[in-house]
Design a protein around this motif. Structure first.
Motif, mmCIF file in Angstrom:
data_model
loop_
_atom_site.group_PDB
_atom_site.id
_atom_site.type_symbol
_atom_site.label_atom_id
_atom_site.label_comp_id
_atom_site.label_asym_id
_atom_site.label_seq_id
_atom_site.Cartn_x
_atom_site.Cartn_y
_atom_site.Cartn_z
ATOM 1 N N SER A 123 32.962 32.438 34.762
ATOM 2 C CA SER A 123 33.536 32.162 35.969
ATOM 3 C C SER A 123 32.375 32.279 37.038
ATOM 4 N N SER A 124 32.488 31.301 38.057
ATOM 5 C CA SER A 124 31.585 31.179 38.900
ATOM 6 C C SER A 124 31.451 32.407 39.966
ATOM 7 N N GLU A 125 32.760 33.066 39.990
ATOM 8 C CA GLU A 125 32.687 34.224 40.783
ATOM 9 C C GLU A 125 33.543 35.228 40.080
ATOM 10 N N SER A 126 33.506 36.569 40.519
ATOM 11 C CA SER A 126 34.365 37.606 39.679
ATOM 12 C C SER A 126 35.683 37.718 40.438
ATOM 13 N N LYS A 165 38.143 42.364 34.160
ATOM 14 C CA LYS A 165 37.057 43.197 34.680
ATOM 15 C C LYS A 165 35.958 42.400 34.725
ATOM 16 N N LEU A 166 35.118 42.640 35.558
ATOM 17 C CA LEU A 166 33.514 42.014 35.247
ATOM 18 C C LEU A 166 32.725 42.576 34.300
ATOM 19 N N TRP A 167 32.158 42.076 33.393
ATOM 20 C CA TRP A 167 31.282 42.347 32.127
ATOM 21 C C TRP A 167 29.998 42.472 32.683
ATOM 22 N N SER A 198 34.879 37.606 49.600
ATOM 23 C CA SER A 198 34.171 38.948 50.112
ATOM 24 C C SER A 198 34.386 39.944 48.960
ATOM 25 N N ASP A 199 35.378 39.765 47.990
ATOM 26 C CA ASP A 199 35.469 40.865 46.857
ATOM 27 C C ASP A 199 34.550 40.515 45.746
#
Length: 499
Positions: free
Chosen positions: A219-222, A231-233, A279-280
């Motif tokens: 993904s471009s962003e989390s 969850k972000l790996w 922002s997140d």
């Protein structure tokens, strides 16, 4: 200022469990990336043999109706895209993802960024009699990948693989892109050697069971991860190629292939922190919100306004900076503008006239909070001034006593050629005045101050640290390679622009 244009958002998913509804996951992923582009959207999914797609103009929720989503039932992997056109016309022909047939089967591509050497690459393809059907540089990437694979297959079919093909493309074009390429059974996540455009890896799990991996995400962003129980790996590293694929027994594999020729200084886009990213989102192991908050704190220290009644902002991306300014200055934060979230971000509109009409519908005034007040109004950036000028006029018409503009980033003075719509220096309001006093007069504000470039870097780097998950085998410790693209602020581009 809500007038910048960022290329796109890309999203890909590979499922481990057959119960995963690929199209539904991509839909929610694109909703979480909608802020990166509202002009068009689409997705392509694969069941391991064939590909199916839906694309259209407009918002994700308008295009991907229940009826359209029913066409994409099943599938083991897929990619999605939400677009703003920095290259190519705003029409259906340029919607992504795009696909083509190759010597090794059909491939599909979702791309974020803008190739700095697109004209050279286009001419290279045309000289080989390779037909191009759109104006998009994303099609150039797709066709070059297909051409390289054909070359490898002709000369050394046994060793021809997509990792090598992608690495050769990266050697031909170093800026600016992150993209996801899909074959019938694999996803490839690619980030340019300078790390200019973001890309990250996520792992999504079963509801209530974080130990059970359901699949992998690019993904471009989390920012979309929470909505799909992911969850972000980690982030894809600059110059890295990540391959996600299903083995015969259904287990997932994640293969990292660092580009051994990747020795460039990094040039990550600073506007991801200033405006583009939600922002997140987590970038470089820190929350974008925290960086924006620190920008506001530094702005309060360096550009105070004495005896002000309140701190407010132009919502939404400047809200963290306004809160930082308020806490640092001990001046209360009070809303004066309400944003209509259903209008869409004005900077994602494809032309000036559309942007201007959107601004009038975009904000409401909290008049009781405005009348007779000395207001500090925080904005994340001022580019052309098309948003902030009518808002200052509206606030003064509502009875504001004074309006002091504080900008949580440096003046934008130079065009960007890497995926942001800042076409000419003449359009930039910072270049139309000789001083901040003149700028305040032009905006009809009582004063204007910017965050300095040095303070922006300080805010970005304050809490940054590197953990083992950011050290990729073959690349080593990347901490010494940190760096940012400051071209729109300083005119210093990551590479020489000969043209």
């Amino acid at each position: 200022d809500m007038e910048l244009h960022e290329a796109c958002g890309v999203f890909g998913v590979l499922a481990k469990e057959p119960c995963v509804k690929i199209a539904e996951v991509i839909y929610h992923g694109l909703i979480g990336l909608q802020h990166r582009g509202q002009e068009s959207a689409g997705m392509i999914i694969s069941d391991g043999t064939t590909m199916k797609e839906i694309k259209g103009m407009g918002l994700v929720s308008h295009i991907m109706t229940d009826e359209m989503m029913d066409r994409l039932s099943g599938g083991k992997l897929g990619i999605g895209h939400t677009r703003y056109s920095t290259q190519g016309a705003s029409d259906l022909a340029n919607c992504q993802p795009i696909s083509t047939e190759t010597f090794r089967g059909r491939i599909a591509l979702a791309h974020n960024g803008q190739l700095i050497n697109k004209d050279h690459l286009r001419n290279q393809l045309l000289s080989q009699d390779i037909k191009l059907t759109t104006e998009s540089d994303s099609e150039i990437i797709l066709k070059i990948l297909a051409a390289i694979m054909l070359k490898y297959s002709n000369y050394d079919p046994e060793s021809a693989d997509w990792m090598k093909v992608i690495e050769e493309f990266m050697n031909q074009s170093v800026l600016s892109y992150s993209f996801i390429m899909m074959t019938r059974d694999r996803l490839y996540g690619v980030r340019d050697p300078y790390g200019n455009r973001p890309l990250c890896i996520g792992r999504f799990h079963a509801e209530g069971d974080t130990t059970r991996t359901m699949g992998w995400i690019l993904s471009s962003e989390s920012s979309p991860f929470l909505s799909i129980s992911a969850k972000l790996w980690r982030e894809v590293q600059p110059g890295e190629i990540v391959c996600l694929h299903l083995s015969d027994n259904g287990d997932e594999n994640l293969i990292s292939h660092p580009n051994q020729n990747c020795t460039n200084k990094l040039a990550s886009c600073l506007f991801e922190y200033v405006y583009f990213s939600r922002s997140d989102t987590i970038l470089e192991n820190q929350m974008v919100y925290s960086v924006r908050f620190r920008c506001g704190q530094l702005l309060a220290i360096k550009a105070p306004v004495y005896n002000a009644d309140l701190v407010s902002c132009i919502p939404n991306s400047s809200t963290p900076a306004a809160l930082g300014y308020s806490i640092q200055s001990t001046i209360p934060y009070v809303q004066v503008l309400i944003r209509n979230t259903y209008v869409g971000r004005t900077f994602i509109q494809p032309n000036h006239q559309t942007r201007q009409s959107s601004i009038k519908r975009k904000f409401g005034l909290l008049t009781e909070n405005i009348l007779g007040k000395k207001i500090i109004l925080i904005d994340d950036s001022i580019v052309r001034g098309n948003t902030i000028i009518p808002l200052i006029q509206a606030l003064k018409s509502a009875g504001a006593k004074e309006i002091h503009i504080r900008v949580a980033s440096p003046p934008v003075r130079h065009p960007c050629f890497m995926g942001i719509d800042i076409p000419t220096q003449d359009e930039l309001i910072a270049n139309k005045v000789a001083s901040l006093t003149q700028l305040a007069k032009k905006l009809d504000a009582d004063s204007v101050e910017y965050l300095s470039y040095q303070d922006l870097l300080l805010a970005v780097q304050n809490d940054m640290y590197f953990t083992d998950c950011f050290i990729i085998k073959g690349i080593g410790d990347n901490s010494h390679r940190r760096g940012y693209c400051s071209a729109c602020f300083t005119g210093e581009y990551p590479v020489s622009l000969d043209w």
